[in-house]
Scaffold this active site. Structure first.
Site, PDB file in Angstrom:
ATOM      1  N   LYS A 199       0.862  -1.248   0.087  1.00 53.23           N
ATOM      2  CA  LYS A 199      -0.014   0.133   0.152  1.00 53.23           C
ATOM      3  C   LYS A 199       1.027   1.435  -0.098  1.00 53.23           C
ATOM      4  CE  LYS A 199      -1.662   2.139   3.582  1.00 53.23           C
ATOM      5  NZ  LYS A 199      -2.481   2.153   4.673  1.00 53.23           N
ATOM      6  N   ASP A 217      -6.344   1.325   1.112  1.00 51.89           N
ATOM      7  CA  ASP A 217      -6.380   1.378   2.543  1.00 51.89           C
ATOM      8  C   ASP A 217      -7.713   0.962   3.082  1.00 51.89           C
ATOM      9  OD1 ASP A 217      -8.172   3.363   1.561  1.00 51.89           O
ATOM     10  OD2 ASP A 217      -7.316   4.969   2.461  1.00 51.89           O
TER      11      ASP A 217
END
Length: 331
Positions: A199, A217
């Site tokens: 991420k 997220d």
């Protein structure tokens, strides 16, 4: 006399019976059937989903599909899913034309550090904290040689400051020793840095190097599952499933659109369904407040000039009426 009786019997009795039979009985039954039966059947279909006729048709009778992960969500064909997903992204692009990463940064090093610090806290809190950090330690070499206790004191407002101090000092040492003090522009190199996962790596690649990536997220995960783009729960599987619905060139902006919408309207506990621009395309419509006036009260950030989380937001955001966030201690 018999002739008159039979004539009257033929003329009056059958005529009255046939007239009443034709005019009253069938007419009342057919009228009630037309008015009541279809309404009772259609009413339940309109309540849970606000969608165009084509979308509503695809949603009918698909409850069993929820439990079959291998099939398209809610019984949609692959083509219908791709079209709906891309239309949602286009709608959000019109609502948030100024969407951008909400972490302040001036170079890739600042972005990778800020992204690591953003775990378990808000971007606003990170943006209020990093100016002091980067003023004292502007380069990876500086931060690598820093006193951990001094860094901890600076990072205390972000929470989990000891673990974060260890990560940012650790990644700075790797950058200084293995990459000549430069943040690498490859995924396989970024994920080797302490505290950096996929991420974080995609945030850096997409926003510091202009290389497409999907940022999965908590907001992104929540919304794509509500929209039935995928039923996966693992971030890597979500990334792969959603990435397959869009051209690679759209991935970075898509991430911004979805995350912004999750922060502002499609909240985790009380989504503002009645104020949602993509409500007609959302299978989860109705999970939150559907009354427009009540839904507007649930909006975050976009009300009153939509103040963001950056102290130094992009010009496009300011020109659209956005306001910069206050510095630490100012509000």
């Amino acid at each position: 006399m018999p002739a008159r009786k039979s004539a009257s019997a033929k003329k009056t009795v059958p005529a009255r019976k046939s007239a009443s039979a034709k005019k009253t009985v069938p007419a009342r039954k057919s009228a009630s059937a037309k008015k009541t039966v279809p309404v009772k059947k259609q009413a339940p279909a309109k309540k849970p989903v606000v969608a165009p006729k084509k979308a509503a048709a695809a949603v009918e009778g698909v409850a069993p599909a929820k439990t079959v992960a291998a099939q398209p969500p809610r019984g949609e064909s692959r083509t219908a899913l791709v079209r709906r997903a891309r239309r949602i992204d286009r709608e959000l692009a019109e609502v948030y034309p100024y969407a951008h990463p909400e972490l302040d940064f001036e170079n890739p090093f600042q972005l990778v550090v800020a992204t690591v610090l953003s775990a378990q806290t808000t971007d606003l809190r990170v943006n209020q904290t990093t100016p002091a950090l980067f003023a004292k330690y502007p380069t990876p070499e500086d931060l690598a040689a820093a006193n951990p206790e001094e860094v901890e004191e600076i990072l205390r407002p972000t929470g989990f400051f000891r673990a974060k101090t260890k990560s940012v000092i650790g990644l700075s040492k790797v950058l200084a020793e293995d990459f000549g003090g430069e943040v690498p522009g490859r995924l396989e190199d970024l994920v080797k840095l302490p505290g950096v996962g996929r991420k974080t790596a995609f945030v850096v690649l997409g926003n510091a190097f202009g290389r497409p990536g999907i940022t999965v997220d908590t907001h992104f995960q929540r919304l794509v599952r509500r929209w039935r783009w995928t039923e996966a729960t693992d971030p890597d599987k979500i990334e792969a499933a959603v990435g397959a619905l869009f051209p690679k060139s759209d991935w970075t902006d898509l991430s911004h659109h979805v995350i912004w919408h999750g922060r502002r309207i499609c909240h985790a506990r009380k989504p503002a369904c009645g104020a949602c621009p993509v409500a007609p395309l959302c299978p989860a419509y109705g999970e939150g407040e559907t009354d427009p006036e009540k839904a507007e009260k649930l909006l975050k950030y976009e009300k009153g000039g939509f103040p963001g989380q950056r102290l130094n937001p992009p010009r496009s955001y300011l020109e659209a009426g956005g306001k910069p966030a206050p510095p630490l201690g100012a509000g």
